[in-house]
Design a protein around this motif. Structure first.
Motif, short mmCIF file in Angstrom:
data_model
loop_
_atom_site.label_atom_id
_atom_site.label_comp_id
_atom_site.label_asym_id
_atom_site.label_seq_id
_atom_site.Cartn_x
_atom_site.Cartn_y
_atom_site.Cartn_z
N LEU A 1 0.81 -1.21 0.00
CA LEU A 1 0.00 0.00 0.00
C LEU A 1 0.85 1.26 0.00
O LEU A 1 0.52 2.25 -0.67
N GLY A 2 1.95 1.26 0.74
CA GLY A 2 2.77 2.47 0.87
C GLY A 2 3.25 3.00 -0.47
O GLY A 2 3.23 4.21 -0.72
N ILE A 3 3.70 2.10 -1.34
CA ILE A 3 4.17 2.52 -2.66
C ILE A 3 3.02 3.10 -3.49
O ILE A 3 3.18 4.11 -4.18
N GLN A 4 1.85 2.49 -3.40
CA GLN A 4 0.70 3.02 -4.13
C GLN A 4 0.37 4.45 -3.67
O GLN A 4 0.02 5.31 -4.48
N ILE A 5 0.49 4.69 -2.36
CA ILE A 5 0.20 6.03 -1.83
C ILE A 5 1.20 7.05 -2.36
O ILE A 5 0.83 8.13 -2.86
N ILE A 6 2.50 6.75 -2.27
CA ILE A 6 3.53 7.69 -2.71
C ILE A 6 3.49 7.86 -4.22
O ILE A 6 3.67 8.98 -4.74
N TYR A 7 3.25 6.80 -4.94
CA TYR A 7 3.13 6.85 -6.41
C TYR A 7 2.03 7.83 -6.81
O TYR A 7 2.21 8.70 -7.67
N ASP A 8 0.88 7.70 -6.17
CA ASP A 8 -0.24 8.59 -6.45
C ASP A 8 0.08 10.03 -6.05
O ASP A 8 -0.18 10.97 -6.80
N MET A 9 0.66 10.19 -4.88
CA MET A 9 0.97 11.53 -4.36
C MET A 9 1.94 12.29 -5.27
O MET A 9 1.70 13.44 -5.65
N LEU A 10 3.05 11.64 -5.63
CA LEU A 10 4.06 12.31 -6.44
C LEU A 10 3.54 12.62 -7.84
O LEU A 10 3.83 13.68 -8.41
N ASN A 11 2.76 11.72 -8.40
CA ASN A 11 2.28 11.92 -9.77
C ASN A 11 1.17 12.95 -9.87
O ASN A 11 0.79 13.33 -10.99
N ARG A 12 0.65 13.41 -8.76
CA ARG A 12 -0.33 14.49 -8.82
C ARG A 12 0.31 15.81 -9.23
O ARG A 12 -0.37 16.73 -9.68
N ARG A 13 1.63 15.90 -9.06
CA ARG A 13 2.33 17.11 -9.48
C ARG A 13 2.80 16.96 -10.92
O ARG A 13 3.40 15.96 -11.29
N ASP A 14 2.56 18.01 -11.71
CA ASP A 14 2.92 17.98 -13.13
C ASP A 14 4.43 17.95 -13.35
O ASP A 14 4.89 17.50 -14.41
N TYR A 58 -3.12 12.26 1.35
CA TYR A 58 -3.16 11.61 0.03
C TYR A 58 -3.57 10.14 0.16
O TYR A 58 -3.18 9.45 1.09
N TYR A 59 -4.36 9.70 -0.82
CA TYR A 59 -4.71 8.28 -0.89
C TYR A 59 -5.15 7.98 -2.32
O TYR A 59 -5.92 8.75 -2.92
N PRO A 60 -4.70 6.88 -2.90
CA PRO A 60 -5.00 6.60 -4.32
C PRO A 60 -6.42 6.07 -4.52
O PRO A 60 -6.77 5.02 -4.00
#
Length: 619
Positions: A54-67, A244-246
């Motif tokens: 789950l942790g990677i999914q959270i950070i993946y989603d969080m970072l990719n929200r920024r252009d 943040y949460y995906p």
């Protein structure tokens, strides 16, 4: 942008090629020429396990929200592809773009368990990144580690540029923005790392020096520069509902270990089990509000097509609105074939009632974790579970239609006696006996009790961090005592007994409480061929023991030795919220068999209540 794809010839030679091709549903694609920072997020194990984290999914989603940031994923190649990549000189690449990891600004590695340490070196090696941080130049990615093992990062200190201590939603953007500034001004790697070390929660090993006493214990641990902190403070998200949460997590191409939607309902734990690292380092308890959970559940199931949703928590029974979220999931998805999974439930009537609503009791088994066979030893570890509660819970489960129960215990706990070991078998027999007390016409076939014992491993930031481990021979001897006692029980035909590998447990204990000197052992073991040590078929204990011998290091110094109150522990420079004074008091209470009430029964003064300006729980 360089793009490296595995050709058909290679894909046909390896197991499960879908692990490496990317393009999964909800994976994020961006134009690399239009982003400022490229971040490769790594789980150093096989794809199926990494995709379940789950942790990677959270950070993946969080970072990719920024252009301006593109976060991609990378996992450890399985041994078949590992050999081909070395033979054909194919550098490790990210799934989304297929770009070599050396094209990235950051390589972030989540470190979930000690037995993946050689896999971390595999990731670096296959990427073409120097294994030792001191040998990297301006073209090398910044290698950053996060996750529970960073609460003692010292065995890996030589291999990482940065460790991130705490929850990823807090200061990652501060770190990346600082990097962007230093990259634009071309101020250099060392200057960036120096400035990064000033960010709360960021530990840069090269900015600290450690010295040792003649007996091998630590004499001092201090920063090299006056402008960086002597202690690293864990970073915590206090408002969990709003973080943040995906809502559209990446869906794996092949069946993952946890092939389902994961709904995190809370973080932290109120229980205070003295062996449990997660229960200490993730304090204070923080819950997510029910309305946001309902919204997440709808969107994640819609966006993934999964047919199962799991409620994630260290102790789901302690979530104050568990009944509300379970009833919502049952009502909302009724008739849609959606299964609800409820791990980490305690043994009580409410939990059994909840499980009976969401599980097919004739197909599923119940899992209880008494951890110790006797009440005396359960009090020592502060389990907060009595034999009466265990048997009542089992009885209600049997009356509800269950006939299969898994019981988890530990061997080698502090103060353990032979009677404690034998009580594991006796408790299993009592559980089986409780089944046969039900009228025959109400039973669901034969009773099946599976008893599993792991071996106790003292972990940092627990009250047992000062305790010695057992030797491999002691562990196996204790397993033999339990096995013999099982054979002497009245209901022995209903009881199956399994135990963990002792040599793996001892090595895990060494790595868990090791200092910087352990790094050279890890490096030697990797160069000798150690890889995927968490996988039983790949683990080679002799290879590790020869690495210790060649490095001139005695593993017993880290595993078998008592520590006293005055010793500087390798992780003492980290402030995890729970104070060392509290942990020592709990260690003393354990040896007296004294119970400490859980947080909702009364604050025990661990230090986490006011950590980060928040509270532990709602009064």
């Amino acid at each position: 942008m360089r793009k490296l794809t595995l050709n058909d010839e290679i894909l046909l030679q390896i197991e499960k090629p879908a692990r490496y091709i990317g393009n999964e549903v909800n994976s994020v694609m961006k134009d690399p020429s239009k982003v400022d920072v490229r971040f490769a997020m790594c789980f150093p194990d096989v794809y199926e396990i990494g995709m379940s984290h789950l942790g990677i999914q959270i950070i993946y989603d969080m970072l990719n929200r920024r252009d301006d940031i593109w976060c991609e994923r990378v996992y450890s190649p399985w041994t078949d592809l590992d050999k081909l990549m070395r033979k054909k000189k194919i550098p490790l690449f990210a799934l989304e773009s297929q770009s070599p990891i050396t094209d990235f600004d950051f390589l972030g590695i989540t470190i979930q368990y000690e037995m993946c340490y050689t896999n971390i070196l595999q990731i670096l090696d296959l990427s073409g990144i120097p294994l030792l941080a001191k040998e990297r130049d301006e073209d090398s990615p910044i290698v950053i580690g996060g996750g529970p093992c960073t609460y003692n990062p010292e065995p890996l200190a030589d291999f990482f540029d940065i460790f991130y201590i705490g929850e990823g939603e807090t200061v990652y953007f501060d770190l990346i923005d600082l990097y962007k500034e230093y990259k634009q001004k071309r101020l250099g790697r060392k200057a960036f790392l120096h400035e990064a070390a000033k960010i709360p929660g960021i530990y840069v090993p090269s900015m600290y020096r450690v010295s040792y006493k003649e007996d091998g214990t630590i004499a001092s641990f201090e920063p090299i520069y006056e402008d960086i902190p002597a202690r690293i403070e864990k970073q915590v998200v206090m408002e969990l509902t709003d973080t943040y949460y995906p809502e559209a997590p990446v869906v794996p191409f092949i069946k993952a270990t946890q092939d389902r939607v994961v709904l995190e309902i809370q973080r932290g734990c109120i229980r205070g089990c003295r062996f449990c690292q997660a229960g200490m380092i993730y304090r204070p308890l923080r819950e997510k509000d029910l309305p946001i959970l309902k919204n997440f559940a709808r969107n994640m199931l819609k966006n993934t097509g999964h047919e199962e949703i799991s409620l994630s928590s260290l102790s789901s029974s302690d979530y104050s609105n568990l009944e509300g979220i379970v009833n919502f999931l049952i009502d909302e998805f009724k008739g849609q074939g959606i299964n609800v999974s409820l791990p980490s439930l305690r043994i009580d009537a409410f939990s059994l009632d909840v499980m009976s609503k969401v599980q097919d009791v004739r197909k599923s088994s119940l899992t209880f974790a008494p951890e110790a066979g006797s009440q005396r030893l359960r009090d020592v570890i502060n389990k907060g579970l009595t034999e009466e509660v265990i048997l009542n819970g089992a009885g209600q489960a049997f009356e509800g239609g269950w006939n299969r129960v898994k019981l988890y215990f530990m061997l080698g706990l502090p103060t353990e006696t032979e009677e404690d070991m034998k009580d594991i078998a006796r408790l299993a027999d009592k559980v089986a006996r409780r089944y046969y007390e039900i009228p025959k016409e109400q039973r669901n076939g034969k009773c099946q009790i599976t008893v599993s014992t792991s071996f106790f491993i003292p972990k940092p930031f627990t009250p047992f961090q000062w305790a010695p481990m057992n030797t491999k021979e002691d562990f196996l001897g204790k397993a033999k005592v339990v096995n013999q006692e099982v054979k002497e029980q009245l209901n022995k035909k209903s009881i199956k007994y399994n135990w963990h590998e002792a040599d793996v447990s001892v090595l895990e204990g060494v790595l868990a409480r090791g200092d910087r000197k352990i790094g050279k052992v890890i490096l030697r073991a990797y160069k000798k061929g150690s890889l995927y040590d968490a996988w039983g078929e790949n683990f080679d204990n002799e290879l590790w023991m020869s690495s210790f011998a060649e490095a001139g290091i005695d593993p017993d110094f880290y595993a078998m030795r008592n520590r006293d109150k005055s010793e500087i522990l390798p992780w003492d420079f980290i402030d995890c919220g729970v104070t060392k004074k509290f942990l020592w008091n709990e260690w003393e209470r354990a040896q007296k068999g004294q119970i400490t009430p859980n947080c909702r029964m009364g604050c025990s003064g661990c230090g986490a209540k006011s950590y980060g300006g928040g509270v532990c729980y709602e009064d």
